[in-house]
Design a protein around this motif. Sequence first.
Motif, PDB file in Angstrom:
ATOM      1  N   ASN A 268      -9.803   0.130   4.409  1.00  0.00           N
ATOM      2  CA  ASN A 268      -9.232   1.485   4.456  1.00  0.00           C
ATOM      3  C   ASN A 268      -9.597   2.202   3.157  1.00  0.00           C
ATOM      4  OD1 ASN A 268      -7.247   0.976   6.881  1.00  0.00           O
ATOM      5  ND2 ASN A 268      -6.901  -0.695   5.451  1.00  0.00           N
ATOM      6  N   PRO A 269     -10.816   2.711   3.051  1.00  0.00           N
ATOM      7  CA  PRO A 269     -11.322   3.242   1.780  1.00  0.00           C
ATOM      8  C   PRO A 269     -10.470   4.323   1.108  1.00  0.00           C
ATOM      9  CG  PRO A 269     -13.105   3.009   3.353  1.00  0.00           C
ATOM     10  CD  PRO A 269     -11.833   2.758   4.095  1.00  0.00           C
ATOM     11  N   THR A 270      -9.619   5.019   1.850  1.00  0.00           N
ATOM     12  CA  THR A 270      -8.781   6.042   1.211  1.00  0.00           C
ATOM     13  C   THR A 270      -7.446   5.480   0.711  1.00  0.00           C
ATOM     14  OG1 THR A 270      -7.825   6.700   3.343  1.00  0.00           O
ATOM     15  CG2 THR A 270      -9.799   7.894   2.597  1.00  0.00           C
ATOM     16  N   HIS A 271      -7.181   4.211   0.972  1.00  0.00           N
ATOM     17  CA  HIS A 271      -5.928   3.570   0.529  1.00  0.00           C
ATOM     18  C   HIS A 271      -6.196   2.897  -0.820  1.00  0.00           C
ATOM     19  CE1 HIS A 271      -4.204   3.223   4.878  1.00  0.00           C
ATOM     20  NE2 HIS A 271      -4.985   4.294   4.735  1.00  0.00           N
ATOM     21  N   ARG A 272      -5.873   3.591  -1.896  1.00  0.00           N
ATOM     22  CA  ARG A 272      -6.242   3.097  -3.225  1.00  0.00           C
ATOM     23  C   ARG A 272      -5.067   2.944  -4.183  1.00  0.00           C
ATOM     24  NH1 ARG A 272     -11.821   6.460  -4.281  1.00  0.00           N
ATOM     25  NH2 ARG A 272     -12.786   5.931  -2.288  1.00  0.00           N
TER      26      ARG A 272
ATOM     27  N   CYS B 246       0.851  -1.184   0.000  1.00  0.00           N
ATOM     28  CA  CYS B 246       0.000   0.000   0.000  1.00  0.00           C
ATOM     29  C   CYS B 246       0.891   1.241   0.000  1.00  0.00           C
ATOM     30  CB  CYS B 246      -0.908  -0.008   1.226  1.00  0.00           C
ATOM     31  SG  CYS B 246      -1.918   1.483   1.385  1.00  0.00           S
TER      32      CYS B 246
ATOM     33  N   THR C 226      -0.127   4.272   0.568  1.00  0.00           N
ATOM     34  CA  THR C 226      -0.592   5.187   1.611  1.00  0.00           C
ATOM     35  C   THR C 226       0.009   4.881   2.979  1.00  0.00           C
ATOM     36  OG1 THR C 226      -2.684   5.437   0.427  1.00  0.00           O
ATOM     37  CG2 THR C 226      -2.644   6.165   2.716  1.00  0.00           C
ATOM     38  N   CYS C 227      -0.046   3.607   3.395  1.00  0.00           N
ATOM     39  CA  CYS C 227       0.385   3.276   4.758  1.00  0.00           C
ATOM     40  C   CYS C 227       1.604   2.360   4.832  1.00  0.00           C
ATOM     41  CB  CYS C 227      -0.763   2.656   5.551  1.00  0.00           C
ATOM     42  SG  CYS C 227      -1.193   0.976   5.036  1.00  0.00           S
TER      43      CYS C 227
ATOM     44  N   THR D 252      -8.199  -2.058   0.669  1.00  0.00           N
ATOM     45  CA  THR D 252      -8.983  -0.857   0.356  1.00  0.00           C
ATOM     46  C   THR D 252     -10.360  -0.937   1.002  1.00  0.00           C
ATOM     47  OG1 THR D 252      -7.808  -0.440  -1.701  1.00  0.00           O
ATOM     48  CG2 THR D 252      -9.982   0.542  -1.506  1.00  0.00           C
TER      49      THR D 252
END
Length: 94
Positions: free
Chosen positions: A59-63, A31, A33-34, A56
């Motif tokens: 964690n809906p904002t991790h795309r 990912c 994002t994180c 995702t």
Amino acid sequence: MTPRSIIKAAEWTLTEETAEGVPRAIFRVGCVTCGAESESIDNEPDPVEIWALKHTGLNPTHRQFKLTTEWFWRVRPAPGNPYFELEKDNQAQA
């Protein structure tokens, strides 16, 4: 006068490694994002794809994801290369 050297070229072929026990490929996804990462999976990309989708979902904002694929190659002598016959002889003896 300095001595001259002659370097003779030989042809080689780059192929996929097919030795017993060597995976065709290893897949892993991370990912962006994180930084969380899937496990490394031999030969099958589906589990890492599912991991990314589930990640995702949780964690809906991790795309965004980074796919890392490892392939194994071997260099073999091509016909006309002096090592070609030697390798052929060694394989016949094995």
